[in-house]
Design a protein around this motif. Sequence first.
Motif, short mmCIF file in Angstrom:
data_model
loop_
_atom_site.label_atom_id
_atom_site.label_comp_id
_atom_site.label_asym_id
_atom_site.label_seq_id
_atom_site.Cartn_x
_atom_site.Cartn_y
_atom_site.Cartn_z
N TRP A 87 6.78 3.24 -22.00
CA TRP A 87 7.08 1.84 -22.31
C TRP A 87 5.95 1.22 -23.14
CZ3 TRP A 87 8.53 -0.51 -16.83
CH2 TRP A 87 9.67 0.15 -16.34
N VAL A 88 4.91 2.00 -23.40
CA VAL A 88 3.72 1.42 -24.03
C VAL A 88 3.38 2.17 -25.31
CG1 VAL A 88 1.25 0.93 -23.72
CG2 VAL A 88 2.82 0.68 -21.79
N HIS A 89 3.11 1.40 -26.38
CA HIS A 89 2.61 2.00 -27.63
C HIS A 89 1.42 1.16 -28.07
CE1 HIS A 89 2.61 4.05 -31.46
NE2 HIS A 89 2.67 2.89 -32.10
N LEU A 94 6.96 -2.58 -23.78
CA LEU A 94 8.34 -3.04 -23.58
C LEU A 94 8.46 -3.64 -22.19
CD1 LEU A 94 10.30 0.07 -24.95
CD2 LEU A 94 9.90 -2.12 -26.11
N VAL A 95 9.32 -4.66 -22.07
CA VAL A 95 9.62 -5.24 -20.75
C VAL A 95 11.13 -5.48 -20.65
CG1 VAL A 95 7.39 -6.43 -20.45
CG2 VAL A 95 9.29 -7.64 -21.54
N HIS A 100 14.45 -1.01 -19.27
CA HIS A 100 15.24 -0.55 -18.10
C HIS A 100 16.53 -1.36 -17.97
CE1 HIS A 100 13.34 -4.01 -16.15
NE2 HIS A 100 12.15 -3.49 -16.41
N PRO A 101 17.39 -1.33 -19.00
CA PRO A 101 18.67 -2.03 -18.85
C PRO A 101 19.44 -1.43 -17.68
CG PRO A 101 18.78 -0.49 -20.68
CD PRO A 101 17.34 -0.50 -20.22
N THR A 102 20.16 -2.27 -16.98
CA THR A 102 20.82 -1.79 -15.76
C THR A 102 22.26 -2.27 -15.68
OG1 THR A 102 20.63 -1.79 -13.33
CG2 THR A 102 20.00 -3.82 -14.43
N GLN A 112 14.13 -7.65 -12.26
CA GLN A 112 13.17 -6.59 -12.60
C GLN A 112 12.33 -6.95 -13.83
OE1 GLN A 112 12.38 -3.78 -10.67
NE2 GLN A 112 13.49 -5.17 -9.32
N ALA A 113 12.90 -7.74 -14.72
CA ALA A 113 12.10 -8.21 -15.87
C ALA A 113 10.98 -9.13 -15.37
CB ALA A 113 13.00 -8.95 -16.86
N ILE A 114 11.28 -9.92 -14.36
CA ILE A 114 10.25 -10.81 -13.80
C ILE A 114 9.16 -9.99 -13.10
CG2 ILE A 114 9.86 -12.61 -12.04
CD1 ILE A 114 12.72 -13.66 -12.84
N GLU A 115 9.57 -8.90 -12.43
CA GLU A 115 8.55 -8.02 -11.83
C GLU A 115 7.67 -7.41 -12.92
OE1 GLU A 115 9.57 -5.22 -8.79
OE2 GLU A 115 10.90 -6.61 -7.77
#
Length: 233
Positions: A87-89, A94-95, A100-102, A112-115
């Motif tokens: 998730w990191v470059h 990314l958030v 992590h679309p669900t 989960q975006a808030i987490e």
Amino acid sequence: VVRWIGAKRHIIAYADDNKNIYNLSTTQPDTNFAAAPSATYTTRGSKSAMLGVFQDFCPMIQRMLNHVPEGEVCEWKLRVHAPLPTWVHKTVALVGDACHPTLPHLAQGAAQAIEDAAAIAASLSRLPDTQPSTINKALRVYEKIRKDRAYALVEMAAASGRTLHLGDGAAKEERDKQFAALKQGNGKVPDKWADADVQKLIYGFDTTKETLENFDNIFNGLEEQVINGVNGH
Ligand SMILES: Cc1cc2nc3c(=O)[nH]c(=O)nc-3n(C[C@H](O)[C@H](O)[C@H](O)COP(=O)(O)OP(=O)(O)OC[C@H]3O[C@@H](n4cnc5c(N)ncnc54)[C@H](O)[C@@H]3O)c2cc1C
């Protein structure tokens, strides 16, 4: 919250905005997006198509869906995505739905975006300095804290959807037995959203505390990456 569940289809209904809005959220196999896979992920839907999808549901559902004002049907493309390797470059992360679309069956997309935000905030609050390579490491702490949990919930939501949307057959009969047993107060909960243990797993987790408590350990165990470019971008 009221739900109606059938083969491959599902309605969840609840009042919102201090009872000024009654929201009906449904899932069903889509035809619009399937026919145009590269189209944008949200579009205006058709009321008559919606009524068609639920035509074999009970008369009360027909009356309820008929109350939906013309022009207020929206459609979202919902898909299961393979987990991303990272998730990191450099100093970018990314958030939320970007990583992590669900499916909606645990009502955890925005949660989960808030987490993610909580983990990033806690991680960045512990930065020893603001060098790009240090920021990169702190973001990788965020990823480490969040990735397994987020993907476990994504998988659980998809699995719960598969169970809820079963068509006729042995698996559905078994699921219905579980629902019947639950009415007597015992057994497995096929609908994970309503499972007390799952609710504890979801809502009993303090992301900020988890990140702050584990930051040093994870951060110190990460190898430094060389970040090239202006300010690491
Ligand atoms: C019908 C439905 C019901 C839901 N119910 C729940 C629920 O009960 N609980 C829950 O937790 N979650 C729920 N969700 C999921 C939740 O809405 C999403 O998980 C959440 O909105 C994701 O937030 P995000 O910020 O990651 O992405 P988004 O909310 O999609 O935000 C991304 C933003 O980026 C903008 N954007 C895109 N491209 C660009 C660009 N190139 N430049 C600038 N901006 C851009 C978009 O316009 C958008 O505003 C539901 C989703 C749907 C569709």
